[in-house]
Design an enzyme around this catalytic site. Structure first.
Site, mmCIF file in Angstrom:
data_model
loop_
_atom_site.group_PDB
_atom_site.id
_atom_site.type_symbol
_atom_site.label_atom_id
_atom_site.label_comp_id
_atom_site.label_asym_id
_atom_site.label_seq_id
_atom_site.Cartn_x
_atom_site.Cartn_y
_atom_site.Cartn_z
ATOM 1 N N PHE A 105 0.886 -5.568 4.890
ATOM 2 C CA PHE A 105 2.183 -5.504 4.118
ATOM 3 C C PHE A 105 2.243 -4.176 3.512
ATOM 4 O O PHE A 105 1.099 -3.840 2.834
ATOM 5 C CB PHE A 105 2.271 -6.239 3.126
ATOM 6 C CG PHE A 105 3.533 -6.213 2.211
ATOM 7 C CD1 PHE A 105 4.635 -6.734 2.469
ATOM 8 C CD2 PHE A 105 3.516 -5.426 1.052
ATOM 9 C CE1 PHE A 105 5.954 -6.595 1.790
ATOM 10 C CE2 PHE A 105 4.736 -5.165 0.546
ATOM 11 C CZ PHE A 105 5.547 -5.667 0.600
ATOM 12 N N ASP B 59 -4.362 1.944 2.123
ATOM 13 C CA ASP B 59 -3.357 1.363 1.260
ATOM 14 C C ASP B 59 -3.990 0.631 0.195
ATOM 15 O O ASP B 59 -4.381 -0.517 0.133
ATOM 16 C CB ASP B 59 -2.328 0.594 1.949
ATOM 17 C CG ASP B 59 -1.099 0.180 1.087
ATOM 18 O OD1 ASP B 59 -1.139 0.343 -0.229
ATOM 19 O OD2 ASP B 59 -0.199 -0.206 1.714
ATOM 20 N N LYS C 257 1.871 0.694 -7.929
ATOM 21 C CA LYS C 257 1.800 -0.411 -8.738
ATOM 22 C C LYS C 257 1.231 -0.267 -10.054
ATOM 23 O O LYS C 257 1.877 0.264 -10.970
ATOM 24 C CB LYS C 257 0.995 -1.782 -8.037
ATOM 25 C CG LYS C 257 2.016 -2.027 -6.881
ATOM 26 C CD LYS C 257 1.578 -3.593 -6.399
ATOM 27 C CE LYS C 257 2.723 -4.165 -5.557
ATOM 28 N NZ LYS C 257 2.468 -4.247 -4.070
HETATM 29 C C1 LIG Z 1 3.352 -3.749 -3.118
HETATM 30 C C2 LIG Z 1 2.721 -2.939 -1.911
HETATM 31 C C3 LIG Z 1 3.443 -1.925 -1.181
HETATM 32 C C4 LIG Z 1 4.872 -1.441 -1.679
HETATM 33 O O1 LIG Z 1 5.037 -1.096 -2.795
HETATM 34 P P1 LIG Z 1 6.388 -1.065 -3.575
HETATM 35 O O2 LIG Z 1 6.327 -0.458 -4.850
HETATM 36 O O3 LIG Z 1 6.919 -2.466 -3.687
HETATM 37 O O4 LIG Z 1 7.318 -0.268 -2.541
HETATM 38 C C5 LIG Z 1 2.816 -1.151 -0.395
HETATM 39 N N1 LIG Z 1 1.352 -1.735 -0.004
HETATM 40 C C6 LIG Z 1 0.744 -2.654 -0.436
HETATM 41 C C7 LIG Z 1 -0.552 -3.077 0.026
HETATM 42 C C8 LIG Z 1 1.449 -3.425 -1.538
HETATM 43 O O5 LIG Z 1 1.041 -4.452 -1.951
#
Ligand SMILES: *Cc1c(COP(=O)(O)O)cnc(C)c1O
Length: 404
Positions: free
Chosen positions: A144, A229, A258
């Site tokens: 994700f 990520d 985040k």
């Molecule tokens: C939440 C998330 C994203 C995307 O972040 P947004 O601010 O919602 O665009 C990307 N990678 C990971 C691992 C995430 O948990």
């Protein structure tokens, strides 16, 4: 489901003109402080989701609110057409925190991912010498990384993809944690491997201990960038500044988001060395809001809070505590518990209840959590939560499981 009138009325108002791209629990939050939120009827809940880890430092964290308020009275937005006096200190502090040289500020997590894809491709053509238009990026099954058209192009989740094509080419997906599959997928056109060090949305899936170190070695050996990520796994959540630290791995690029915005404003960043991030030239990439002074002021305070190690330590100690209490539920409706630090994926026996049903029952008992897929629920409370509060939440889960 029994909901009181203020809640029912507020949900009706919200549903009136809102697109249906979410399926929230029937709770309408009005205020929040620390690890607790209060709904429009005055009922309090322990927040065990923390906005998917965007609220790692707790709701209304006094230091973060003070930093935001001070900046609100000075200047909030300049665009990158001009300099602002907050962005430099933020970039310096963030690069130092992660032991890197450069920061590319954006807003949302998906934008950080998109930015890293562009940087990796440009690095591939300009530094590695990949023929134009051929750059390939390896991703992991179950990933994700956000919701843009390019990002969903390499998702395996039918819900995320269906009816949103045509899809962006240039990605190859391999099984998560399978180093041989990554090695087999790398060719001369490969510019990067994009990986969540721990897969959050997939259900807090931790790869085999040797996977990330082996991936680091493989990426170096085959001259491919390793992009971690850490948007959900980073910034204290797993008991370290970034979860790559847990296995002693340093990727070429960190993606953060985040919690970087302290739960106040969207702040994301790509962090790496000049040999990689330095490929970008003026005009090639940007964002109107990226690096704005309000975001930078809040982000700087977040970095300063992380620089003492206090939150990482809390997540580590409280996480071990939570983990052992959750393991006590195995056999009583829980099949498996995974996680790191204050981040747990709990597989509920599918014969007993869906993750959604468990979260609805938890909500009735004053605990907010979120299911991921099927019968998995995730717990990620703010790092300011106490051991007693965690014990109470686990007792609520025990009672919920016993009630099915
Ligand atoms: C939440 C998330 C994203 C995307 O972040 P947004 O601010 O919602 O665009 C990307 N990678 C990971 C691992 C995430 O948990």
């Amino acid at each position: 489901m029994t909901t009181t009138s203020a809640t029912t009325a507020a949900i009706a108002v919200e549903e009136h003109a809102l697109a249906h791209n979410y399926h929230p629990l029937s709770v309408v939050v009005a205020t929040a402080e620390g690890a607790w939120v209060t709904d429009v009827d005055g009922k309090r809940y322990l927040d065990c989701l923390a906005a998917y880890s965007a609220v790692n430092f707790g709701h209304s964290n006094p230091r973060l609110i003070a930093a935001a308020k001070a900046q609100l009275d000075r200047v909030t937005l300049t665009s990158r057409a001009f300099h602002n006096d907050q962005l430099g200190p933020f970039a310096d502090a963030l690069a130092t925190l992660l032991g890197k040289e450069m920061v590319l500020p954006m807003n949302t997590g998906a934008e950080a991912v998109e930015s890293a894809i562009k940087v990796a491709r440009a690095w591939g053509y300009r530094v590695k010498g990949v023929p134009e238009g051929r750059a390939k990026i390896i991703v992991m099954d179950g990933n994700f990384h956000g919701r843009t058209t390019t990002i969903i192009s390499f998702s395996n989740d039918p819900e995320a993809r269906a009816d949103f094509g045509p899809y962006t080419p240039g990605f190859t997906s391999v099984p998560y944690g399978d180093i041989d599959a990554v090695a087999a997928a790398i060719d001369d056109d490969t510019v990067a491997v994009l990986v969540e060090p721990i897969q959050g949305e997939a259900g807090v899936v931790v790869p085999p201990a040797e996977f990330l170190p082996a991936l680091r070695a493989l990426a170096t050996d085959r001259r491919v960038l390793m992009i971690a990520d850490e948007i959900q796994s980073g910034l204290g959540r797993t008991g370290s500044t970034v979860s790559c630290d847990l296995v002693g791995v340093v990727p070429d690029l960190y993606l953060l988001g985040k919690a970087l915005g302290g739960g106040i404003v969207p702040v994301s960043a790509v962090v790496g060395d000049a040999s990689v991030l330095g490929v970008l030239r003026p005009g090639e990439h940007g964002s109107t809001f990226g690096g704005n002074p309000l975001a930078a002021a809040v982000g700087l305070e977040v970095v300063s809070m992380l620089s003492t190690g206090e939150f990482q330590e809390r997540a580590s100690v409280l996480g071990a505590h939570l983990r052992s209490s959750l393991e006590g539920l195995i056999g009583s409706g829980v099949v498996e518990v995974r996680g790191a630090g204050l981040w747990a994926g709990i597989d509920i026996d599918p014969a007993l209840a869906s993750g959604r049903a468990v979260c609805e029952a938890l909500m009735e008992r004053g605990v907010l959590a979120k299911d991921t897929h099927g019968s998995t629920i995730r717990l990620a409370p703010p790092l300011v939560v106490t051991a007693e509060e965690l014990d109470w939440a686990v007792e609520q889960l025990r009672a919920v499981l016993a009630s099915f």
